[in-house]
Design a protein around this motif. Structure first.
Motif, PDB file in Angstrom:
ATOM      1  N   ASP A  14       0.768  -1.215  -0.014  1.00  0.00           N
ATOM      2  CA  ASP A  14      -0.019   0.056   0.164  1.00  0.00           C
ATOM      3  C   ASP A  14       0.781   1.297  -0.032  1.00  0.00           C
ATOM      4  O   ASP A  14       0.485   2.248  -0.656  1.00  0.00           O
ATOM      5  N   TYR A  17       1.879   2.548  -3.490  1.00  0.00           N
ATOM      6  CA  TYR A  17       0.996   3.532  -4.200  1.00  0.00           C
ATOM      7  C   TYR A  17       1.151   5.000  -4.059  1.00  0.00           C
ATOM      8  O   TYR A  17       1.161   5.919  -4.892  1.00  0.00           O
ATOM      9  N   ASN A  44      -1.497  -5.299 -12.982  1.00  0.00           N
ATOM     10  CA  ASN A  44      -2.134  -4.883 -11.562  1.00  0.00           C
ATOM     11  C   ASN A  44      -3.456  -5.420 -10.999  1.00  0.00           C
ATOM     12  O   ASN A  44      -4.190  -5.564 -12.086  1.00  0.00           O
ATOM     13  N   VAL A  45      -3.891  -5.210  -9.905  1.00  0.00           N
ATOM     14  CA  VAL A  45      -5.161  -5.531  -9.608  1.00  0.00           C
ATOM     15  C   VAL A  45      -5.633  -4.322  -8.554  1.00  0.00           C
ATOM     16  O   VAL A  45      -4.852  -4.234  -7.478  1.00  0.00           O
ATOM     17  N   GLU A  46      -6.240  -3.486  -8.986  1.00  0.00           N
ATOM     18  CA  GLU A  46      -6.858  -2.197  -8.575  1.00  0.00           C
ATOM     19  C   GLU A  46      -5.499  -1.385  -8.421  1.00  0.00           C
ATOM     20  O   GLU A  46      -4.732  -1.065  -9.273  1.00  0.00           O
ATOM     21  N   ARG A  47      -4.995  -1.119  -7.092  1.00  0.00           N
ATOM     22  CA  ARG A  47      -3.827  -0.319  -6.764  1.00  0.00           C
ATOM     23  C   ARG A  47      -2.473  -1.215  -6.494  1.00  0.00           C
ATOM     24  O   ARG A  47      -1.455  -0.726  -6.442  1.00  0.00           O
ATOM     25  N   ILE A  48      -2.558  -2.433  -6.722  1.00  0.00           N
ATOM     26  CA  ILE A  48      -1.616  -3.493  -6.311  1.00  0.00           C
ATOM     27  C   ILE A  48      -0.915  -3.708  -7.826  1.00  0.00           C
ATOM     28  O   ILE A  48      -1.384  -4.338  -8.684  1.00  0.00           O
TER      29      ILE A  48
END
Length: 85
Positions: A14, A17, A44-48
């Motif tokens: 996290d 980001y 990426n998966v969402e913000r990851i």
């Protein structure tokens, strides 16, 4: 029979980001220095952000060391300097 391959996925945290993914980049570079190779594009998966990487069972690092076992943390490959008496 082909040599076995170690497969890992480096995953950002996290904090990456908010900090421009500098920690994620360092994780990937550390794996590259220990003998891993990029396997495909980052995804990426969402913000990851994730990066798949592979390493043959017996590969050499940039400094010529041979690694025959795979580990989850590349810091295990650190060699302490020799103590001069």
């Amino acid at each position: 029979m082909p040599n076995p391959v170690d497969f890992v996925v480096v995953v950002s945290s996290d904090d990456d980001y908010l900090n421009g993914y500098h920690l994620f980049t360092e994780k990937v570079n550390r794996r590259l220095r220990s003998g891993y190779q990029l396997h495909g594009q980052p995804f990426n998966v969402e913000r990851i952000v994730c990066q798949a990487m592979i390493k043959p069972a017996e590969s050499k690092s940039a400094n010529g060391d041979v690694f025959t076992e795979s580990t989850t943390d590349t810091t295990a490959f650190y060699k302490q300097p020799a103590i001069v008496k």
